[in-house]
Every structure is written in structure tokens, then in C-alpha cells.
Design a protein around this motif. Structure first.
Motif, short mmCIF file in Angstrom:
data_model
loop_
_atom_site.label_atom_id
_atom_site.label_comp_id
_atom_site.label_asym_id
_atom_site.label_seq_id
_atom_site.Cartn_x
_atom_site.Cartn_y
_atom_site.Cartn_z
N VAL A 152 -3.11 16.63 9.53
CA VAL A 152 -2.67 17.09 8.31
C VAL A 152 -3.95 17.70 7.44
CG1 VAL A 152 -1.70 16.64 5.97
CG2 VAL A 152 -0.62 15.43 8.02
N GLY A 153 -4.91 17.01 7.74
CA GLY A 153 -6.25 17.40 6.85
C GLY A 153 -6.67 18.89 7.32
N GLN A 154 -6.45 19.35 8.56
CA GLN A 154 -6.93 20.65 8.94
C GLN A 154 -6.29 21.62 8.37
OE1 GLN A 154 -6.29 20.47 13.21
NE2 GLN A 154 -8.38 19.46 13.63
N ARG A 155 -4.93 21.39 7.73
CA ARG A 155 -4.00 22.35 6.99
C ARG A 155 -4.40 22.36 5.51
NH1 ARG A 155 0.17 19.90 9.96
NH2 ARG A 155 0.06 20.84 12.27
N ILE A 156 -5.25 21.45 4.95
CA ILE A 156 -5.33 21.27 3.53
C ILE A 156 -6.74 22.15 3.34
CG2 ILE A 156 -6.08 19.85 1.74
CD1 ILE A 156 -4.64 17.64 3.09
N ASP A 157 -6.22 22.97 2.15
CA ASP A 157 -7.41 23.70 1.65
C ASP A 157 -8.69 23.06 0.76
OD1 ASP A 157 -9.06 26.06 0.63
OD2 ASP A 157 -7.56 26.60 -0.91
N ALA A 158 -9.44 23.06 0.98
CA ALA A 158 -10.85 22.12 0.38
C ALA A 158 -10.91 22.52 -1.05
CB ALA A 158 -12.06 22.21 1.14
N ASP A 159 -10.54 23.76 -1.46
CA ASP A 159 -10.76 24.27 -2.66
C ASP A 159 -9.56 24.09 -3.42
OD1 ASP A 159 -13.49 24.93 -2.68
OD2 ASP A 159 -13.06 26.68 -1.56
N SER A 160 -8.56 23.36 -3.12
CA SER A 160 -7.36 23.50 -3.90
C SER A 160 -7.15 22.54 -5.24
CB SER A 160 -6.13 23.06 -3.00
OG SER A 160 -6.27 21.55 -2.69
N GLU A 161 -6.39 23.00 -5.93
CA GLU A 161 -6.40 22.41 -7.24
C GLU A 161 -6.05 20.64 -7.07
OE1 GLU A 161 -7.18 23.16 -10.43
OE2 GLU A 161 -7.99 25.12 -9.48
N VAL A 162 -5.29 20.54 -6.19
CA VAL A 162 -5.07 19.11 -5.99
C VAL A 162 -6.01 18.16 -5.51
CG1 VAL A 162 -3.79 17.53 -4.47
CG2 VAL A 162 -2.51 19.65 -5.29
N LEU A 163 -6.90 18.65 -4.51
CA LEU A 163 -8.09 18.07 -4.47
C LEU A 163 -9.26 17.95 -5.15
CD1 LEU A 163 -8.90 18.96 -0.33
CD2 LEU A 163 -7.73 16.90 -1.29
N HIS A 164 -9.38 19.03 -6.11
CA HIS A 164 -10.16 18.88 -7.19
C HIS A 164 -9.76 17.46 -8.12
CE1 HIS A 164 -12.80 22.08 -6.65
NE2 HIS A 164 -11.70 23.21 -6.29
N TRP A 165 -8.41 17.80 -8.36
CA TRP A 165 -7.99 16.46 -9.10
C TRP A 165 -8.40 15.16 -8.51
CZ3 TRP A 165 -4.30 12.76 -8.13
CH2 TRP A 165 -3.91 12.18 -9.25
N VAL A 166 -8.06 15.08 -7.09
CA VAL A 166 -8.30 13.77 -6.68
C VAL A 166 -9.99 13.59 -6.40
CG1 VAL A 166 -8.57 12.83 -4.09
CG2 VAL A 166 -6.57 14.09 -4.91
N ARG A 167 -10.64 14.32 -6.44
CA ARG A 167 -12.05 13.94 -6.49
C ARG A 167 -12.54 13.50 -7.74
NH1 ARG A 167 -13.05 19.38 -4.30
NH2 ARG A 167 -12.74 19.24 -2.08
N ALA A 168 -11.99 14.31 -8.66
CA ALA A 168 -12.34 13.81 -10.28
C ALA A 168 -11.75 12.52 -10.60
CB ALA A 168 -11.54 14.83 -11.02
N VAL A 169 -10.65 12.01 -9.97
CA VAL A 169 -9.98 10.69 -10.26
C VAL A 169 -10.97 9.89 -9.47
CG1 VAL A 169 -8.21 9.18 -9.57
CG2 VAL A 169 -7.57 11.53 -10.54
N ALA A 170 -11.30 10.09 -8.20
CA ALA A 170 -12.29 9.17 -7.50
C ALA A 170 -13.66 8.90 -8.24
CB ALA A 170 -12.46 9.73 -6.08
N THR A 171 -13.96 10.12 -8.71
CA THR A 171 -15.52 9.81 -9.39
C THR A 171 -15.17 9.13 -10.73
OG1 THR A 171 -16.09 12.26 -8.49
CG2 THR A 171 -17.21 11.34 -10.46
N ALA A 172 -14.08 9.19 -11.32
CA ALA A 172 -13.87 8.48 -12.51
C ALA A 172 -13.74 7.20 -12.52
CB ALA A 172 -12.64 9.07 -13.27
N ILE A 173 -12.95 6.59 -11.24
CA ILE A 173 -12.92 5.21 -10.70
C ILE A 173 -14.35 4.75 -10.57
CG2 ILE A 173 -11.77 3.72 -9.08
CD1 ILE A 173 -9.48 5.64 -9.11
N ILE A 174 -15.12 5.32 -9.87
CA ILE A 174 -16.27 5.03 -9.42
C ILE A 174 -17.03 4.63 -10.65
CG2 ILE A 174 -18.70 5.11 -8.31
CD1 ILE A 174 -16.93 6.58 -6.03
N ALA A 175 -17.37 5.81 -11.55
CA ALA A 175 -17.84 5.66 -12.98
C ALA A 175 -17.59 4.65 -13.63
CB ALA A 175 -17.90 6.85 -13.73
N ALA A 176 -16.22 4.18 -13.82
CA ALA A 176 -15.83 3.07 -14.42
C ALA A 176 -16.13 1.73 -14.02
CB ALA A 176 -14.24 3.11 -14.68
N PHE A 177 -16.30 1.64 -12.66
CA PHE A 177 -16.62 0.49 -12.00
C PHE A 177 -17.98 0.16 -12.27
CE2 PHE A 177 -18.59 -1.60 -8.28
CZ PHE A 177 -18.12 -3.06 -8.36
N VAL A 178 -18.99 1.09 -12.04
CA VAL A 178 -20.34 1.15 -12.38
C VAL A 178 -20.53 0.64 -13.90
CG1 VAL A 178 -22.49 2.36 -12.64
CG2 VAL A 178 -21.18 2.54 -10.68
#
Length: 114
Positions: free
Chosen positions: A32-58
Motif C-alpha cells: 500500500v505504501g508504494q502507492r501513497i504520495d509522500a507529499d499528500s495532505e493526509v501525510l502532512h497531517w499525520v506527520r504534524a500529529v506525530a510531532t505534536a504527540i512527541i512534543a507533548a510527551f517531552v
């Protein structure tokens, strides 16, 4: 004798039972990952959420530490974090270098100021 066998046979059976379900999902992810566009809006959102979770934990660990980290002063924790971020930036965004620098700064501060 256990139901899965003894010795080496038991270890192989346990490893197979643990690894096979995981490997199936990994291969599905690769397909599935081979078909996903790395610059898609969904992945930008996923990265932002992951970064926010790590920042909150720190932030939580810095302000409300537990175990032996609670014995350090808050200024030392913030100074070690600032040093880790500086090393991370200077080394070209190398996470390992930043983490090691933060740990070393925290340990050095503990040795010097206690």
C-alpha cells in the motif's frame, strides 16, 4: 512436556507465531505504501500529529518527571533539552546526536551540581 514442544522446537514455534502475523501486516504496508504520495495532505497531517504527540510527551517529562529524573532540577532538564536541540540542529537534524547530547548534558549536570 508443553503443548508446543520443548527446547529449540518451542522457541521456533513461539517465534513463528509472533513473527508471521507481524510480517503479513508489514508486507501489506509495503504494497500500500508504494502507492501513497509522500507529499499528500493526509501525510502532512499525520506527520504534524506525530510531532505534536512527541512534543507533548517531552513537555510532560520535562515539567512532571518521574523516577530518578524527578531528582534533577527543572533548570538542568531545560538546559539539557536546549543543548540537545542545538546539537540536533548543528549536526544537520541528526536525531541520534541530539539524544546523546541531551543525555550527556543531563548526566554531566547531575555530576557537577550534586
Amino acid at each position: 512436556m508443553s503443548p508446543i514442544g520443548d527446547g529449540f522446537a518451542a522457541v521456533v514455534a513461539i517465534l513463528a507465531a509472533c513473527a508471521l502475523p507481524t510480517q503479513v501486516w508489514r508486507w501489506i504496508g509495503v504494497a500500500v505504501g508504494q502507492r501513497i504520495d509522500a507529499d499528500s495532505e493526509v501525510l502532512h497531517w499525520v506527520r504534524a500529529v506525530a510531532t505534536a504527540i512527541i512534543a507533548a510527551f517531552v513537555a510532560k517529562v520535562l515539567v512532571f518527571p518521574t523516577a530518578s529524573l524527578a531528582e534533577t532540577s527543572i533548570w538542568l532538564r531545560f538546559a539539557a533539552t536546549a543543548f540537545a536541540v542545538l546539537v540536533y540542529i548543528v549536526t544537520g537534524r541528526t536525531v541520534v546526536a541530539g539524544v546523546i547530547a541531551g543525555v550527556v548534558a543531563l548526566l554531566a549536570g547531575q555530576l557537577i551540581f550534586t
